[in-house]
Design a protein around this motif. Structure first.
Motif, PDB file in Angstrom:
ATOM      1  N   GLN A  72       0.846  -1.191   0.000  1.00  0.00           N
ATOM      2  CA  GLN A  72       0.000   0.000   0.000  1.00  0.00           C
ATOM      3  C   GLN A  72       0.889   1.251   0.000  1.00  0.00           C
ATOM      4  O   GLN A  72       1.936   1.278   0.637  1.00  0.00           O
ATOM      5  CB  GLN A  72      -0.909   0.013   1.235  1.00  0.00           C
ATOM      6  N   GLU A 107      -3.416 -12.580  -1.085  1.00  0.00           N
ATOM      7  CA  GLU A 107      -3.700 -12.682   0.345  1.00  0.00           C
ATOM      8  C   GLU A 107      -2.874 -13.778   1.005  1.00  0.00           C
ATOM      9  O   GLU A 107      -2.279 -13.572   2.073  1.00  0.00           O
ATOM     10  CB  GLU A 107      -5.188 -12.937   0.562  1.00  0.00           C
ATOM     11  N   ASP A 162      -6.675   0.596   6.615  1.00  0.00           N
ATOM     12  CA  ASP A 162      -6.148  -0.108   5.446  1.00  0.00           C
ATOM     13  C   ASP A 162      -7.272  -0.264   4.419  1.00  0.00           C
ATOM     14  O   ASP A 162      -8.244  -0.985   4.673  1.00  0.00           O
ATOM     15  CB  ASP A 162      -5.623  -1.482   5.870  1.00  0.00           C
ATOM     16  N   SER A 179      -7.486  -1.982   1.834  1.00  0.00           N
ATOM     17  CA  SER A 179      -7.666  -3.348   1.329  1.00  0.00           C
ATOM     18  C   SER A 179      -8.705  -4.116   2.138  1.00  0.00           C
ATOM     19  O   SER A 179      -9.267  -5.112   1.663  1.00  0.00           O
ATOM     20  CB  SER A 179      -6.333  -4.101   1.333  1.00  0.00           C
ATOM     21  N   ASN A 180      -8.975  -3.647   3.375  1.00  0.00           N
ATOM     22  CA  ASN A 180      -9.963  -4.330   4.210  1.00  0.00           C
ATOM     23  C   ASN A 180     -11.380  -4.201   3.668  1.00  0.00           C
ATOM     24  O   ASN A 180     -12.266  -4.972   4.043  1.00  0.00           O
ATOM     25  CB  ASN A 180      -9.916  -3.785   5.646  1.00  0.00           C
ATOM     26  N   ASN A 226     -11.803  -3.528   0.150  1.00  0.00           N
ATOM     27  CA  ASN A 226     -11.684  -3.670  -1.302  1.00  0.00           C
ATOM     28  C   ASN A 226     -12.099  -5.075  -1.689  1.00  0.00           C
ATOM     29  O   ASN A 226     -11.381  -6.036  -1.435  1.00  0.00           O
ATOM     30  CB  ASN A 226     -10.243  -3.392  -1.738  1.00  0.00           C
ATOM     31  N   LYS A 232     -12.057  -6.801  -4.197  1.00  0.00           N
ATOM     32  CA  LYS A 232     -11.276  -7.649  -5.099  1.00  0.00           C
ATOM     33  C   LYS A 232     -10.511  -8.706  -4.307  1.00  0.00           C
ATOM     34  O   LYS A 232     -10.061  -9.710  -4.860  1.00  0.00           O
ATOM     35  CB  LYS A 232     -10.323  -6.821  -5.957  1.00  0.00           C
ATOM     36  N   TYR A 233     -10.356  -8.453  -2.995  1.00  0.00           N
ATOM     37  CA  TYR A 233      -9.761  -9.443  -2.102  1.00  0.00           C
ATOM     38  C   TYR A 233     -10.881 -10.295  -1.501  1.00  0.00           C
ATOM     39  O   TYR A 233     -11.936  -9.772  -1.112  1.00  0.00           O
ATOM     40  CB  TYR A 233      -8.955  -8.770  -0.995  1.00  0.00           C
TER      41      TYR A 233
END
Length: 358
Positions: free
Chosen positions: A71, A108, A201, A203-204, A206, A208-209
């Motif tokens: 990130q 991940e 964060d 990504s938590n 997002n 796509k994960y």
């Protein structure tokens, strides 16, 4: 810096008790512990409560931060984490890692493997054997859902264990029965006292994960239709863990007949092939877990078993090698073994200046 009133009066009794119980349950008392500190709400509050408990029990506490570099604001998160540790008057260590995507396990899983290797390296550097992780009831429920969707099987639904051995380290998850609401309440109160706020964060959320997709898409629907579903799912995980314990006993007995006690890194191919297919799978999963490795998907496991069954009984006709995370599964002279990938993270040791360096 925290006042005497902070050390005496801050903290949730239930959160403190959960950490204390996890440490008390250890077979041997530990005077040196660490917290894996990402800088998010959960790990930050675990660091705060561990610091309070360490001060009361006169324990040595460290914070370990893993810098994935995935990130853009990661460097700022690293500095922010050290600010928290400085405020709590405990040493903090950081490690920059390279997330290896060559194994084809997904971002991940690759980041998780790199993170555990970094935590192990920092633990060795600081002579720590027990590391606290901040997973809570909501995380556990999400993990069960992910395992179910991935077809991990009944034992995979045991999800995260309160205590886990991996590469010689013991990881403790004291908050698996704690709802995240209690942690968020503590974070709000801590901000009032200290002015320090957790990092966010992206990504938590997002999707796509995979985990974020479950959290953002599936969990809200479940919360609306079945309030409190996490408690039921976590109970299911505990029951699955009991089933896993019984199967582990069977696998341990089978594995003991395939490998000398001083060499758990390999087992006899010929003996393994005499087992039923169900017990062959149990032995493989047990063997990987013994070395702290993630469980393969059912498709990957079946592929490994197919290749093992196709080898000559003594493993001489061709050399087998299957990549699994950071290791290779090989067969050499009739023995199935693990070959460790030598690639490792870069260690960046930093401590707060007010703490004596070891």
């Amino acid at each position: 810096m925290p006042s005497d009133d902070f050390w005496k009066g801050f903290g949730s009794a239930s959160l403190l008790r959960a950490v204390a119980d996890a440490l008390t349950a250890l077979p041997q008392p530990s005077e040196r512990i660490a917290v894996a500190l990402s800088g998010g709400t959960d790990s930050a509050m675990l660091a705060v409560h561990a610091a309070i408990l360490a001060r009361r029990r006169k324990l040595t506490l460290h914070c370990f931060h893993v810098h994935h570099g995935l990130q853009e604001p990661a460097a700022q998160w690293q500095a922010h984490v050290h600010d928290l540790a400085h405020w709590l008057q405990i040493p903090c260590h950081s490690m920059l890692v390279r997330v290896d995507m060559s194994a084809g396990v997904g971002m991940e899983a690759a980041a998780r493997d790199a993170r555990y290797e970094a935590l192990r390296s920092m633990a060795v550097q600081t002579d720590v054997e027990h590391i606290l992780l901040a997973h809570h009831r909501n995380d556990q429920a999400e993990t069960v859902m992910l395992r179910l969707l991935r077809g991990s099987g009944p034992t995979g639904l045991a999800a995260m264990a309160p205590t886990m051995k991996r590469h010689g380290m013991t990881y403790l998850r004291p908050w698996l029965d704690i709802d995240r609401v209690a942690i968020l309440e503590q974070a709000s109160q801590f901000f009032t006292v200290s002015g320090w706020a957790p990092v966010d964060d992206p990504s938590n959320v997002n999707d796509k994960y995979t985990r974020a997709a479950v959290r953002e898409r599936l969990v809200p629907a479940l919360n609306e239709r079945w309030p409190g579903w996490q408690r039921n799912v976590v109970r299911h995980a505990r029951q699955s863990a009991q089933v896993q314990e019984v199967l582990d006993e069977v696998a341990a007995q089978d594995f003991a007949g395939l490998s000398p006690t001083d060499n758990a890194g390999s087992f006899a191919l010929a003996g393994w092939r005499q087992l039923s297919q169900a017990r062959q799978a149990l032995v493989l999963r047990y063997w990987l877990a013994l070395h702290g490795l993630r469980m393969p998907t059912d498709a990957r496991l079946q592929d490994v078993m197919r290749q093992l069954r196709g080898l000559h009984a003594m493993g001489h006709d061709r050399q087998m090698q299957v990549k699994h995370g950071a290791v290779w599964i090989r067969c050499v002279q009739g023995r199935v073994l693990l070959d460790i990938d030598p690639t490792g993270p870069v260690f960046l040791s930093t401590e707060n200046s007010n703490v004596e360096k070891r």
